[in-house]
Design a protein around this motif. Structure first.
Motif, PDB file in Angstrom:
ATOM      1  N   ALA A  70       0.818  -1.211   0.000  1.00  0.00           N
ATOM      2  CA  ALA A  70       0.000   0.000   0.000  1.00  0.00           C
ATOM      3  C   ALA A  70       0.853   1.263   0.000  1.00  0.00           C
ATOM      4  O   ALA A  70       0.433   2.297  -0.542  1.00  0.00           O
ATOM      5  CB  ALA A  70      -0.934  -0.008   1.207  1.00  0.00           C
ATOM      6  N   MET A  71       2.041   1.202   0.599  1.00  0.00           N
ATOM      7  CA  MET A  71       2.895   2.384   0.699  1.00  0.00           C
ATOM      8  C   MET A  71       3.740   2.634  -0.545  1.00  0.00           C
ATOM      9  O   MET A  71       4.339   3.697  -0.678  1.00  0.00           O
ATOM     10  CB  MET A  71       3.825   2.247   1.908  1.00  0.00           C
ATOM     11  N   LEU A  72       3.801   1.676  -1.462  1.00  0.00           N
ATOM     12  CA  LEU A  72       4.639   1.857  -2.647  1.00  0.00           C
ATOM     13  C   LEU A  72       4.277   3.107  -3.458  1.00  0.00           C
ATOM     14  O   LEU A  72       5.157   3.887  -3.820  1.00  0.00           O
ATOM     15  CB  LEU A  72       4.559   0.607  -3.535  1.00  0.00           C
ATOM     16  N   TRP A  77       5.607   8.869  -4.893  1.00  0.00           N
ATOM     17  CA  TRP A  77       5.156  10.261  -4.984  1.00  0.00           C
ATOM     18  C   TRP A  77       5.999  11.175  -4.098  1.00  0.00           C
ATOM     19  O   TRP A  77       6.421  12.249  -4.523  1.00  0.00           O
ATOM     20  CB  TRP A  77       3.692  10.338  -4.583  1.00  0.00           C
ATOM     21  N   LEU A  78       6.272  10.739  -2.867  1.00  0.00           N
ATOM     22  CA  LEU A  78       7.024  11.580  -1.937  1.00  0.00           C
ATOM     23  C   LEU A  78       8.481  11.768  -2.350  1.00  0.00           C
ATOM     24  O   LEU A  78       9.088  12.791  -2.039  1.00  0.00           O
ATOM     25  CB  LEU A  78       6.975  10.976  -0.522  1.00  0.00           C
ATOM     26  N   TYR A 232      12.449  14.316 -11.921  1.00  0.00           N
ATOM     27  CA  TYR A 232      11.562  13.230 -11.474  1.00  0.00           C
ATOM     28  C   TYR A 232      10.268  13.784 -10.884  1.00  0.00           C
ATOM     29  O   TYR A 232       9.201  13.180 -11.035  1.00  0.00           O
ATOM     30  CB  TYR A 232      12.292  12.370 -10.434  1.00  0.00           C
ATOM     31  N   ALA A 233      10.353  14.937 -10.199  1.00  0.00           N
ATOM     32  CA  ALA A 233       9.169  15.524  -9.560  1.00  0.00           C
ATOM     33  C   ALA A 233       8.065  15.812 -10.571  1.00  0.00           C
ATOM     34  O   ALA A 233       6.882  15.768 -10.242  1.00  0.00           O
ATOM     35  CB  ALA A 233       9.545  16.794  -8.814  1.00  0.00           C
ATOM     36  N   TYR A 238       2.564  10.541 -12.105  1.00  0.00           N
ATOM     37  CA  TYR A 238       2.365   9.423 -13.026  1.00  0.00           C
ATOM     38  C   TYR A 238       2.991   8.139 -12.481  1.00  0.00           C
ATOM     39  O   TYR A 238       2.452   7.040 -12.674  1.00  0.00           O
ATOM     40  CB  TYR A 238       2.960   9.762 -14.393  1.00  0.00           C
ATOM     41  N   VAL A 239       4.126   8.280 -11.815  1.00  0.00           N
ATOM     42  CA  VAL A 239       4.770   7.111 -11.204  1.00  0.00           C
ATOM     43  C   VAL A 239       3.866   6.507 -10.135  1.00  0.00           C
ATOM     44  O   VAL A 239       3.689   5.281 -10.064  1.00  0.00           O
ATOM     45  CB  VAL A 239       6.136   7.502 -10.589  1.00  0.00           C
ATOM     46  N   ALA A 240       3.281   7.371  -9.300  1.00  0.00           N
ATOM     47  CA  ALA A 240       2.390   6.889  -8.240  1.00  0.00           C
ATOM     48  C   ALA A 240       1.184   6.176  -8.827  1.00  0.00           C
ATOM     49  O   ALA A 240       0.776   5.105  -8.359  1.00  0.00           O
ATOM     50  CB  ALA A 240       1.950   8.052  -7.365  1.00  0.00           C
ATOM     51  N   ILE A 241       0.603   6.754  -9.879  1.00  0.00           N
ATOM     52  CA  ILE A 241      -0.556   6.128 -10.526  1.00  0.00           C
ATOM     53  C   ILE A 241      -0.160   4.790 -11.140  1.00  0.00           C
ATOM     54  O   ILE A 241      -0.889   3.789 -11.036  1.00  0.00           O
ATOM     55  CB  ILE A 241      -1.145   7.069 -11.599  1.00  0.00           C
ATOM     56  N   GLY A 242       1.016   4.755 -11.779  1.00  0.00           N
ATOM     57  CA  GLY A 242       1.487   3.506 -12.366  1.00  0.00           C
ATOM     58  C   GLY A 242       1.694   2.416 -11.330  1.00  0.00           C
ATOM     59  O   GLY A 242       1.383   1.239 -11.578  1.00  0.00           O
TER      60      GLY A 242
END
Length: 260
Positions: A70-72, A77-78, A232-233, A238-242
């Motif tokens: 769940a934290m991935l 994002w962070l 990266y920011a 998009y990374v979080a959604i992926g």
């Protein structure tokens, strides 16, 4: 009427005749083993009927797996949005390297507090593995190793390393190599009788040391690492959604495999 010598009573002859008859069709055979209870099935870490402590420990291990997945997305994002918060909340190694790069450019004023919090948060669940070793010995390692032939080989190698290193293995547990050293070392610490206070003290020291190394690496990289973080920011959302899509997809696939 009196029976003659050697002659059996009629009732006895009748009972013997019935006793030699085969059991009715569909009746359970006396030689069939009784079904094992749920707690004695393969894949369980204990060798006895589980107590309340056994069930609680296994529940914590299951929770850790779900929590990690769940934290991935939040980690992804962070890392781009706030490495300071990522380190303080999760003790992330990649976040610590990013924090070092920011600090080297004067872009982070709270990094000492973040590092202390990160050292504590990075070991927040390690006591569960120690507890598993104290309760079940090698039981949890056997469960992990039984997942596949490759897992069996990897856990066997990790155990050999852990036995050679002894308590110094606590400092090697954080080495980023493709072996499950950390889990095995922590479980064996509990299985071999290491006290909880000693375990947590060594774990905190080891975690702080390794986070310091990651921080130093980020500091050494400096401006190029900061620039990479800024790039990266832009894509962190998009990374979080992926990652969310990946987690949901892999969960569905694994569920279909089990049902099949």
């Amino acid at each position: 009427m009196t029976n003659s010598p050697g002659e059996q009573p009629a009732e006895a002859s009748s009972w013997q005749a019935h006793s030699t008859m085969p059991p009715p069709v569909g009746a359970p055979s006396a030689t069939v083993e009784e079904e094992k209870p749920w707690w004695d099935q393969p894949g369980m870490p204990w060798r006895h009927e589980p107590s309340k402590a056994d069930k609680q420990c296994l529940g914590w291990i299951m929770f850790m797996g779900v929590f990690g997945l769940a934290m991935l997305p939040l980690r992804g994002w962070l890392l781009g949005r706030s490495p300071e918060l990522l380190v303080a909340l999760m003790g992330s190694r990649s976040g610590t390297a990013a924090l070092g790069a920011l600090a080297s450019q004067g872009l982070s004023h709270w990094w000492p507090l973040c590092m202390v919090a990160g050292s504590l948060m990075s070991i927040k669940f390690d006591w569960v593995f120690w507890w598993a070793g104290k309760l079940w010995g090698r039981g949890m390692i056997e469960v992990w190793a039984g997942q596949s032939a490759r897992a069996t080989r990897n856990y066997a190698r990790a155990e050999r390393w852990a036995h050679k290193m002894g308590w110094l293995g606590m400092f090697v547990a954080y080495v980023p190599i493709p072996l499950p050293l950390m889990q095995v070392i922590f479980v064996l610490a509990g299985a071999t009788g290491m006290g909880w206070k000693k375990f947590m003290a060594l774990d905190f020291l080891a975690s702080t040391l390794w986070l310091g190394l990651y921080f130093g690496l980020g500091w050494w990289m400096g401006e190029p690492a900061v620039h990479a973080l800024k790039v990266y920011a832009r894509y962190a959302n998009y990374v979080a959604i992926g990652l969310v899509v990946f987690i949901i997809g892999s969960t569905v696939v694994n569920s279909n495999k089990k049902q099949g």
